[in-house]
Design a protein around this motif. Structure first.
Motif, mmCIF file in Angstrom:
data_model
loop_
_atom_site.group_PDB
_atom_site.id
_atom_site.type_symbol
_atom_site.label_atom_id
_atom_site.label_comp_id
_atom_site.label_asym_id
_atom_site.label_seq_id
_atom_site.Cartn_x
_atom_site.Cartn_y
_atom_site.Cartn_z
ATOM 1 N N ASP A 189 0.823 -1.215 0.000
ATOM 2 C CA ASP A 189 0.000 0.000 0.000
ATOM 3 C C ASP A 189 0.858 1.267 0.000
ATOM 4 N N GLU A 190 0.167 2.405 -0.158
ATOM 5 C CA GLU A 190 0.890 3.673 -0.225
ATOM 6 C C GLU A 190 1.436 4.118 1.133
ATOM 7 N N MET A 191 2.698 4.566 1.121
ATOM 8 C CA MET A 191 3.284 5.233 2.289
ATOM 9 C C MET A 191 3.492 6.697 1.922
ATOM 10 N N VAL A 192 3.267 7.594 2.884
ATOM 11 C CA VAL A 192 3.352 9.029 2.604
ATOM 12 C C VAL A 192 4.189 9.737 3.665
ATOM 13 N N LEU A 193 4.935 10.724 3.210
ATOM 14 C CA LEU A 193 5.591 11.674 4.101
ATOM 15 C C LEU A 193 4.891 13.011 3.865
ATOM 16 N N TRP A 194 4.005 13.408 4.775
ATOM 17 C CA TRP A 194 3.290 14.683 4.609
ATOM 18 C C TRP A 194 4.212 15.835 5.011
ATOM 19 N N ARG A 195 4.131 16.951 4.296
ATOM 20 C CA ARG A 195 4.960 18.118 4.607
ATOM 21 C C ARG A 195 4.482 18.813 5.855
ATOM 22 N N THR A 196 3.187 18.869 6.042
ATOM 23 C CA THR A 196 2.653 19.486 7.256
ATOM 24 C C THR A 196 2.072 18.371 8.107
ATOM 25 N N PRO A 197 2.025 18.545 9.440
ATOM 26 C CA PRO A 197 1.521 17.463 10.286
ATOM 27 C C PRO A 197 0.094 17.109 9.902
#
Ligand code: ZN
Length: 604
Positions: free
Chosen positions: A574-582
């Protein structure tokens, strides 16, 4: 006595922008002014060991000196003028302590591979020895420098070298991350230069100073005191306290006070402020907190008020080891108890400062009239751009500014060539580097596009490979699935770079879909699965496979040997994400899925 000269160069380019001051920096600057006179830091970016497999094989993060230096400068704990670059120690200096056989053996990759627990195929002996000889040079130069008379009305000088404390190297033997003994080499050089004063070595690493005791046993004016978390038998000439496994702050500080009360007066002290005293360290067995380690350093600073001192990091094998070292810097430079803020990522901080100085014109081509016309007509520019913005030249400039080309040069590559191509799905960027023999190799390749994940536009990484074709696999280091050649050890840098690109292109984050366990594992510090239940199951898998080598764990997951609820577990890409804002994480759902899942491995 010869002159105590110190090497002063032009201010190096890794210093932060003085106009941007984070919260806490003002307080640090005031404290620095009040308490930091007579403090200096020794550091070189080449302190980072050029061993790409070190982290995967041993859990040791070679970035520790960089992280500590960047943090201390960025937080204003020291002024740029307090940072000094060391010179490499000479063979003559090394040979005063170590046998010719030992020094000759360091030219062989096999010797260094044994010392660092990596494969010989990973070692460029000359480059590794440059890192070590610079560290030894730093320890000697710090010792010379701090022996200068103190400033009027000030305490004795304190100098911190961000690499060193190689206390397991004896005259004829080495091991345990210690090729040569920098403290013994510095003492021998000072003696040669005419220094006759008494020396105290305060070894506060979690392991006993066996090599230092061996090297210095014939110097009657040296006292060695040590507190360890492991009993290696009697060490003649060492005032050694062995604490029980897991000893906490109070026990440790009690033993420290007792040791300091027995420490004789000295004209010079070396302090090995080991980071492996922290609870959870992979090799140390003590149980200190970061606050306890800071308390240790501040008590020693007080005890050495009138004694010039050289401070060294020694061991440190946990993710927090760099924070202990940064804490030693805060104690010495500003007498501060301030914590490293939770979630502080020194690499992200540094990259965002570098990014701020890269202009759009440098990264992409200046939009010519015909290119603007083509864009208006909805057609691609004749010159392919990555994500419609980055030119091949711009990407190469960025890789250079972020220090990645310098790291690749240390691994044996260069000059470099970058290409960008637009494909049916996504844009492809490639970095090629020439090996010393002249053959050109593909080193970095990625395919990326802008795409929506969870309703937000992100930088989507279809494909990423970081290749180190000059390194070799071995029975101890088998290839991971899909790996043709060993990796570069730069996944964290590249992920951080993608995050900078997402910010510049005003995207919400970076996402990818790990096809196997090891790629998710590599990204776990920065990325999370979008689905909280999936994240929880992944955390349970990491927990339950702990202690298994990464390659074996990956094969176990891929081959169906890992069981969940009595059935073979199939990897869920599945998709993993690093969000820029919390982003609000569903912590409760993650924890629930984590606690519900129990993985077992057949035949392990
Ligand atoms: Zn240690």
């Amino acid at each position: 006595m010869s002159t105590w000269r110190m090497a002063r160069g032009t201010p190096p380019s890794y210093l932060p922008d003085p106009l941007v001051q984070p919260i806490g920096a003002i307080e640090n600057r005031v404290r620095r002014w009040l308490f930091g006179r007579g403090f200096a830091l020794w550091y070189d970016p080449r302190y980072r060991l050029p061993l790409p497999s070190l982290e995967a094989r041993t859990g040791v993060d070679a970035r520790r000196p960089d992280f500590a230096a960047w943090f201390l400068l960025e937080r204003g704990a020291l002024a740029p003028g307090q940072v000094h670059k060391p010179a490499r120690i000479s063979y003559e200096d090394l040979a005063r302590v170590h046998s010719a056989e030992l020094l000759e053996s360091l030219d062989r990759p096999e010797t260094l591979a044994r010392i660092y627990s990596v494969d010989p195929g990973d070692i460029r002996a000359e480059e590794v020895m440059t890192a070590i000889r610079l560290a030894c040079g730093g320890t000697l130069q710090a010792a010379r420098s701090c022996l200068r008379p103190p400033l009027a009305g000030s305490a004795a000088r304190r100098e911190l070298n961000l690499s060193g404390g190689f206390h397991h190297a004896g005259r004829n033997r080495n091991g345990g991350f210690c090729p040569v003994n920098d403290v013994a080499i510095a003492v021998a050089a000072l003696r040669h230069e005419g220094f006759r004063g008494s020396v105290a070595v305060l070894d506060l690493d979690a392991h006993p100073p066996d090599g230092t005791a061996d090297c210095l046993r014939e110097d009657g004016a040296v006292w060695i005191g040590s507190i360890s978390g492991a009993d290696w038998g009697p060490l003649p000439g060492v005032d050694e306290t062995v604490l029980r496994k897991g000893a906490d702050d109070a026990e440790y500080l009690g033993a420290l006070d007792a040791l300091l009360s027995r420490m004789p007066q000295a004209q010079l002290a070396f302090v090995l402020a080991g980071g492996d005293v922290l609870a959870g360290d992979a090799m140390g067995q003590l149980g200190l907190s970061l606050e306890g380690a800071r308390d240790r350093d501040l008590r020693v600073v007080d005890a050495l008020h009138r004694i010039p001192s050289v401070w060294l990091p020694a061991g440190g094998y946990s993710p927090d080891a760099w924070k202990a070292l940064a804490g030693t810097g805060l104690a010495l430079a500003a007498r501060s108890r301030a914590k490293v803020p939770a979630g502080y990522d020194p690499l992200a901080q540094r990259y965002s400062r570098i990014a701020a100085r890269l202009t759009p014109a440098e990264l992409g081509p200046p939009a010519g009239e015909d290119e603007m016309l083509l864009a208006e007509l909805g057609q691609r520019s004749a010159r392919p751009l990555l994500l419609g913005f980055y030119s091949a030249e711009g990407l190469e400039l960025a890789l250079s500014r972020y220090g990645l080309l310098a790291e690749l040069r240390r691994l044996g590559y260069g000059p470099f060539r970058t290409t960008v191509t637009n494909q049916a799905v996504g844009d492809r960027a490639q970095l090629f580097g020439r090996a010393e023999g002249g053959e050109e190799h593909l080193l970095i390749e990625c395919v990326v596009e802008k795409r929506e994940i969870a309703g937000e536009p992100v930088l989507y990484v279809h494909w990423l490979t970081l290749r180190h074709p000059l390194a070799r696999f071995s029975p101890q280091r088998p290839p991971l699935p899909d790996q043709e050649v060993p990796g570069l050890g730069l996944a964290r840098e590249i992920t951080t770079l993608f995050a900078r690109m997402a910010e510049r292109l005003e995207l919400a984050g970076v996402a990818f879909r790990p096809a196997a366990f090891h790629t998710a594992y590599a990204g776990r510090a920065q990325l999370r699965f979008v689905d909280p239940a999936r994240q929880g199951r992944f955390e349970a898998l990491v927990r339950d496979l702990q202690g298994m080598p990464l390659a074996a764990a990956t094969v176990a997951v891929a081959s169906g040997s890992v069981m969940l609820g009595g059935k073979p577990y199939r990897w869920e890409p599945d998709e993993m994400v690093l969000w820029r804002t919390p982003h609000a994480q569903d912590a409760a759902a993650i924890a629930e899925a984590r606690e519900a899942a129990r993985f077992t491995v057949r035949g392990f």
